[in-house]
Write an enzyme that holds these catalytic residues in place. Sequence first.
Site, PDB file in Angstrom:
ATOM      1  N   ASP A  25       0.953  -1.198   0.007  1.00 18.34           N
ATOM      2  CA  ASP A  25      -0.041  -0.107  -0.015  1.00 18.34           C
ATOM      3  C   ASP A  25       0.964   1.326   0.168  1.00 18.34           C
ATOM      4  OD1 ASP A  25      -2.310   1.308   0.019  1.00 18.34           O
ATOM      5  OD2 ASP A  25      -2.558   1.485   2.289  1.00 18.34           O
ATOM      6  N   ASN A  73     -11.095  -2.906  -4.736  1.00 17.97           N
ATOM      7  CA  ASN A  73     -10.351  -2.003  -5.737  1.00 17.97           C
ATOM      8  C   ASN A  73     -11.181  -1.815  -7.108  1.00 17.97           C
ATOM      9  OD1 ASN A  73      -7.047  -2.901  -4.549  1.00 17.97           O
ATOM     10  ND2 ASN A  73      -8.204  -1.324  -3.965  1.00 17.97           N
TER      11      ASN A  73
HETATM   12  C1  IPE Z   1      -5.303  -2.681   0.077  1.00 17.72           C
HETATM   13  O1  IPE Z   1      -5.069  -1.512  -0.010  1.00 17.72           O
HETATM   14  C2  IPE Z   1      -5.240  -3.455  -1.217  1.00 17.72           C
HETATM   15  C3  IPE Z   1      -4.189  -3.689  -1.977  1.00 17.72           C
HETATM   16  C4  IPE Z   1      -2.906  -3.356  -1.379  1.00 17.72           C
HETATM   17  C5  IPE Z   1      -4.303  -4.226  -3.141  1.00 17.72           C
HETATM   18  P1  IPE Z   1      -6.170  -0.278  -0.121  1.00 17.72           P
HETATM   19  O2  IPE Z   1      -5.580   0.837  -0.459  1.00 17.72           O
HETATM   20  O3  IPE Z   1      -7.168  -0.865  -1.246  1.00 17.72           O
HETATM   21  O4  IPE Z   1      -6.807  -0.448   1.160  1.00 17.72           O
HETATM   22  P2  IPE Z   1      -7.626   0.634   1.989  1.00 17.72           P
HETATM   23  O5  IPE Z   1      -8.716   1.084   1.167  1.00 17.72           O
HETATM   24  O6  IPE Z   1      -6.977   1.674   2.457  1.00 17.72           O
HETATM   25  O7  IPE Z   1      -8.400   0.081   3.239  1.00 17.72           O
HETATM   26  C1  IPE Z   2      -1.915   0.088  -3.317  1.00 21.36           C
HETATM   27  O1  IPE Z   2      -1.526   1.450  -3.216  1.00 21.36           O
HETATM   28  C2  IPE Z   2      -2.008  -0.369  -4.936  1.00 21.36           C
HETATM   29  C3  IPE Z   2      -3.357  -0.788  -4.860  1.00 21.36           C
HETATM   30  C4  IPE Z   2      -4.457  -0.843  -3.953  1.00 21.36           C
HETATM   31  C5  IPE Z   2      -3.687  -1.283  -6.235  1.00 21.36           C
HETATM   32  P1  IPE Z   2      -2.698   2.700  -3.376  1.00 21.36           P
HETATM   33  O2  IPE Z   2      -3.260   2.976  -4.935  1.00 21.36           O
HETATM   34  O3  IPE Z   2      -3.703   2.033  -2.517  1.00 21.36           O
HETATM   35  O4  IPE Z   2      -2.129   3.895  -2.701  1.00 21.36           O
HETATM   36  P2  IPE Z   2      -2.712   4.727  -1.530  1.00 21.36           P
HETATM   37  O5  IPE Z   2      -3.061   3.886  -0.574  1.00 21.36           O
HETATM   38  O6  IPE Z   2      -3.767   5.537  -2.310  1.00 21.36           O
HETATM   39  O7  IPE Z   2      -1.409   5.599  -1.342  1.00 21.36           O
HETATM   40 MG    MG Z   3      -4.086   2.417  -0.615  1.00 14.39          MG
END
Ligand code: IPE
Ligand code: IPE
Ligand code: MG
Length: 254
Positions: A25, A73
């Site tokens: 993340d 997602n």
């Molecule tokens: C969790 O991250 C899913 C992945 C890393 C693929 P998210 O960014 O989707 O999670 P939340 O929304 O902060 O809980």
């Molecule tokens: C994780 O990074 C990747 C996926 C969930 C696909 P994010 O896209 O959630 O990045 P932040 O949390 O918005 O920084």
């Molecule tokens: Mg995220």
Amino acid sequence: MTIDNSSNQDLKELRIPRHVAIIMDGNGRWAKERGLPRTEGHIKGQESLKATLKAAAEFGVEVLTVYAFSTENWNRPAEEVDALMELLVRAIHAESAELIQEGIRLEAIGDLSRLPQTAYEALMDCMAQTSAGKRVRLVLALSYSSRDEIVRAIRRAVALQASGALTSQDITEKAFSALLDTANLPELDLMIRTGGEERISNFLLWQAAYAELYFSSVYWPDFGREPLLEAIRAYSDRERRFGKTSEQIQLGDD
Ligand code: IPE
Ligand code: IPE
Ligand code: MG
């Protein structure tokens, strides 16, 4: 190349987790801080995965399960979902040869039926091509959420019961685990989340029952060998008691 003997020495003294899972993340925030589009964070994040996988192999981790795309997602803006799927296909094509060469076996968990056909086919091809890999198993969680996985497992159980292959007495913890997407994976030892949030976001809920949790403030695009080593050091220092007392564990009572 200079070899850092101090860190190699250190490695020998560590208890290495067999199965590590990572919630990758922080890509979006990494990009935003640099005034870049979120996709740039995802692109940089793929390099982090390569570096982390390489380090995991070096440290002797057997299975690395990474949360690449959650069921939730799918609710992101269509452009971001499309870009992520395209990046997935491109990465698989670009990395397949190296995965084979390095003995990495690619696997996947999640509801793969929801993936676009090109991504699904690229994934299946790469999984077949790398199936003889013996060094590390890299498991991509794609279109994955733990509650969805559990519901799909219950559906399988109900279908087995309807065909007469399963009775309610047969449903033990072990039998239920065998109906999950992770059926063929060893117990989860360490779950890492990067990016500073301290939540599990629907990842491996059943499997994490006795895993050690480790939260890193490092955004995923900045993750790699050193932060992974730090997480493994923290893991190595912990006492896993599985409900027992510290004295029982120290006496090796199992
Ligand atoms: C969790 O991250 C899913 C992945 C890393 C693929 P998210 O960014 O989707 O999670 P939340 O929304 O902060 O809980
Ligand atoms: C994780 O990074 C990747 C996926 C969930 C696909 P994010 O896209 O959630 O990045 P932040 O949390 O918005 O920084
Ligand atoms: Mg995220």
